[in-house]
Design a protein around this motif. Structure first.
Motif, short mmCIF file in Angstrom:
data_model
loop_
_atom_site.label_atom_id
_atom_site.label_comp_id
_atom_site.label_asym_id
_atom_site.label_seq_id
_atom_site.Cartn_x
_atom_site.Cartn_y
_atom_site.Cartn_z
N CYS A 67 0.85 -1.18 0.00
CA CYS A 67 0.00 0.00 0.00
C CYS A 67 0.90 1.25 0.00
O CYS A 67 2.11 1.14 0.15
CB CYS A 67 -0.92 0.00 1.21
N CYS A 119 -2.43 -4.23 3.66
CA CYS A 119 -1.92 -4.80 2.41
C CYS A 119 -1.24 -6.15 2.58
O CYS A 119 -0.82 -6.76 1.60
CB CYS A 119 -0.96 -3.81 1.75
N CYS A 129 3.12 1.72 3.20
CA CYS A 129 4.23 0.76 3.27
C CYS A 129 5.29 1.12 2.23
O CYS A 129 6.49 1.06 2.49
CB CYS A 129 3.73 -0.67 3.03
N CYS A 168 4.90 -5.11 5.35
CA CYS A 168 3.45 -5.20 5.12
C CYS A 168 2.72 -4.56 6.30
O CYS A 168 3.34 -4.21 7.30
CB CYS A 168 3.01 -6.65 4.97
N CYS A 169 1.42 -4.40 6.15
CA CYS A 169 0.60 -3.86 7.22
C CYS A 169 -0.79 -4.49 7.12
O CYS A 169 -1.06 -5.21 6.16
CB CYS A 169 0.56 -2.34 7.15
ZN ZN Z 1 0.86 -1.61 4.03
#
Ligand code: ZN
Ligand code: FE
Length: 746
Positions: A173, A198, A176, A194-195
């Motif tokens: 995303c 995403c 990120c 990542c988060c």
């Molecule tokens: Zn992310």
């Protein structure tokens, strides 16, 4: 950090002189570990201008200014936690005019990550974010950064870049991506970044997992290098159910605890053990039990228990949701086959074992078990070298062409060399099933891929029928076949970079001898490729062949038979089929002679009635070791004749003792006899170095006792510390011998 070879500090110049400029080349594991942002911050703090970039050889830096010496020292002293500097070289070059800033340069065509590093435990900075309700990654089970998280297990091939990892299916995303591209961010070029918006997701909430565990359920949870079977470590019934379903009667389980502080309630912990537990590798550490807080069926009948700390965000969140209630964690590898890694496999193979299967959508590409080790007088002894340690090289003394060694039949690992680095693979398993043999082949091609080498030779065991031998012959490379115990001793020479020749003692269960016979208690003089069998343990008949290795009473009966006490066999072992066994011994049918030290231990167990049937390899001797309170020596307990070390007098004597007394006398006398044997050989051949290897040295009383005794006698003993002592370390020795062979040919 090790091996600061070739550090050439630039001499300090008076401040009145113009700025100096230096080019600094750093080799080792310095890519994908946050090295460039680190260099950037450091250069800024010393007021230096210049640049840093990654290239095919590692990291290249140019700096200009006044504090170059301090900068160089800090480079090595403060390097990021996952980096490893093998070589750093500083060159003075002409200064440039007009350069004012320091920059991280875009890497050019040769931009490849030269080393893939092992998986690492979640770092404190990520944990802090994960527990911070205001952080976007609050409670996110896949948080990671350049200082932690998955590496080896998610990387398919080089270059180490997101498309070559199993993160390739997740599109970053915007937020990120910003972190990923910001040279000053902790997640600059963190490939698994990542988060929650995403990245991967778990198939079940952590709270539900915790609830189920407290209800007594067994869960299969996808981890870093494979699935674990997990249950409440305080729930004796759940543990028993896990044993029943996994068909694992007695083999010890490891537990995971939230913090080192809670260990003191059930196990002893010294400073070295604490360091090992808390290291980024986060291995399982075998600790001495005390108290009765933990159910006995975690490690039944043993005085040690495997303990580890959480190493993934999922573990942390789960233990947190459980109020730090400890967990039993065991590899999900039904039937001794390789660890389950894919979601489909988990549903197929773990159904009926686990009450629920928890997956996620980040694929595990490479299977890696948890590492298992122990602290011995401040030194490390590996039972299993895998997660956290592979693929870290073991450094050899000499560079040479790449060779591939295919290891032993049991506890197989492979070893591939590149220059003077030996890469020992993760634990592969026993080559007695198709799946494990497939895993062996997979590991060979993966390791070749990530090291980008083509071996010039393949080394295999002397045994013509092993799958590894067949595989070696299929590769179309020059081959070298190596005797099992020669390879054991060579593994010690290799990792300690010893001078030849050495006196070697290899004690284990079985290895094929040069005449097709069964070896396992060998006194060798090893000088590179040459290996002279100076002696061996007195041979015992092994009635029933392999069966004798799991039924210690058979070896007990064999000893009674050899002592002329056959009449006692029937009364001592009333519940067993002693008639057939006695017939085997009388006629010498299916009772091959062996010099195996493992069978000698079994004989002692059989005579002392310690364990009727071993439920896992080495159970009987481990139980015998657990009984030792204070070793004793029986002075007349052994004899040495023509190099043969004979413990029949000892076995004759212990057969009437209590198990505990027998255990004390057996261990003490074994140590004294072995020391005597080794000293005689050292004297005769004018050698002062002894190399000790083989699975029997996992017996701590034997390893430590013999070490001390030899040192007192002026002999320097070496045991494996980087490679496992067991057959899992064998491939290192094979590889070293392959290198010697190639060197001799040129
Ligand atoms: Zn992310
Ligand atoms: Fe062995």
């Amino acid at each position: 950090m090790n091996g600061m070879i070739g550090l050439k500090p630039v001499s300090a110049l008076p401040e009145t002189k113009p700025d100096r400029r230096a080019q600094i080349r750093i080799k080792g594991a310095v890519q994908g570990v946050g090295f460039r942002p680190f260099v950037y911050g450091l250069a800024k703090s010393f007021g230096l201008s210049g640049w840093v970039l990654n290239d095919g050889e590692g990291v290249l830096i140019e700096v200009q200014g006044k504090n170059i010496d301090d900068f160089c020292n800090s480079l090595t002293d403060q390097a990021p936690v996952l980096s490893r500097i093998d070589d750093i070289n500083v060159l003075s070059i002409p200064s440039l005019d007009g350069e004012t800033d320091f920059e991280i340069r875009q890497s050019d065509q040769t931009d490849i990550i030269t080393d893939i590093i092992p998986d690492a435990a979640t770092c404190p900075a990520c944990l802090k974010e994960m527990y911070d309700p205001d952080n976007p990654r609050y409670g996110y089970p896949f948080i990671n950064c350049t200082h932690c998280g998955p590496r080896y297990t998610i990387t398919h091939t080089l270059p180490y870049d997101r498309p070559q990892t199993s993160m390739n299916v997740f599109e970053m995303c915007d937020s990120c991506s910003k972190e990923y591209h910001n040279p000053l961010d902790r997640r600059f070029h963190a490939q698994p970044i990542c988060c929650p918006d995403c990245g991967p997701q778990l198939s079940m909430s952590v709270d539900e997992m915790a609830e189920r565990i407290l209800d007594g359920q067994i869960l299969a949870i996808k981890g870093l290098g494979g699935f674990h079977l997990v249950c409440n470590a305080h729930d004796e019934d759940a543990i028993q159910r896990l044993r029943d379903r996994k068909n694992r009667e007695a083999k010890p389980f490891a537990i995971m605890v939230a913090r080192t502080e809670s260990i003191k309630h059930f196990a002893k912990l010294n400073i070295h053990e604490k360091e090992l537990l808390e290291s980024v590798e986060r291995p399982i550490v075998l600790l001495e039990k005390h108290g009765s807080e933990m159910p006995d069926n975690i490690a039944p009948g043993l005085n040690r228990m495997g303990v580890m700390l959480p190493y993934t965000p999922i573990h942390h969140l789960l233990l947190n949701a459980l109020n730090r209630n400890p967990l039993v964690m065991t590899s999900a590898n039904p039937g001794g086959e390789p660890l389950v890694i894919s979601n489909e496999e988990a549903y197929e193979r773990l159904d009926g074992i686990a009450d629920a299967i928890i997956t996620h959508d980040r694929d595990i590409l490479i299977r890696v078990d948890d590492s298992v080790l122990r602290s011995d007088m401040g030194q490390t002894t590996f039972m299993r070298r895998a997660r956290g340690f592979t693929p870290k090289p073991i450094f050899l003394r000499d560079k040479g062409p790449s060779v591939l060694a295919l290891g032993a039949y049991l506890k197989n690992t492979i070893c591939l060399t590149r220059d003077n680095q030996a890469y020992l693979s993760q634990h592969i398993g026993d080559l007695d099933n198709v799946a494990t043999i497939g895993f062996l082949k997979e590991t060979v091609s993966h390791l070749k891929n990530i090291l980008r080498v083509d071996p010039a030779m393949v080394i295999h065991d002397l045994h013509p029928d092993f799958a590894s031998t067949h595989f070696a012959n299929e590769l179309g490379l020059p081959t070298l076949s190596v005797q099992h115990h020669h390879a054991h001793i060579a593994s010690v020479i290799a990792e300690h970079q010893l001078n030849n020749p050495v006196i070697g003692v290899a004690l284990d269960g079985f290895g094929l001898g040069e005449e097709g016979d069964s070896w396992g208690g060998e006194l060798l003089k090893v000088d590179g490729l040459s290996c002279e069998r100076l002696g061996h343990l007195h041979q015992l008949a092994q009635p029933g062949g392999d069966k004798a290795a799991i039924q210690p009473w058979r070896m007990g009966a064999s000893v009674l038979h050899q002592l002329g006490r056959s009449d006692e066999i029937e009364t001592r072992y009333q519940t067993q089929d002693t008639k057939t066994l006695t017939l085997m011994l009388d006629k010498g049918l299916n009772a091959p002679m062996t010099s195996s030290a493992g069978r000698l231990f079994d004989a002692a167990c059989g005579l002392l009635g310690v364990c009727t049937e071993s439920k896992f390899e080495g159970q009987a001797p481990m139980m015998l070791e657990s009984m030792v309170s204070r070793i004793e020596i029986m002075e007349q307990g052994w004899s040495i004749e023509n190099g043969q070390l004979n413990f029949l007098p000892l076995l004759n004597a212990i057969s009437g003792l209590t198990a505990e007394h027998g255990a004390n006398l057996f261990h003490g006398t074994l140590i004294a006899g072995l020391a005597d044997w080794i000293k005689q050989a050292c004297q005769e051949h004018d050698i002062k170095t002894a190399a000790l290897s083989g699975g029997c040295f996992l017996n701590q009383i034997l390893a430590q006792g013999l070490t001390r005794k030899l040192q007192q006698g002026g002999i320097t003993p070496y045991l494996n510390q980087q490679a496992p002592l067991s057959d899992a370390g064998l491939s290192l020795g094979q590889a070293w011998l392959g290198q010697q062979k190639l060197a001799a040919e040129n």
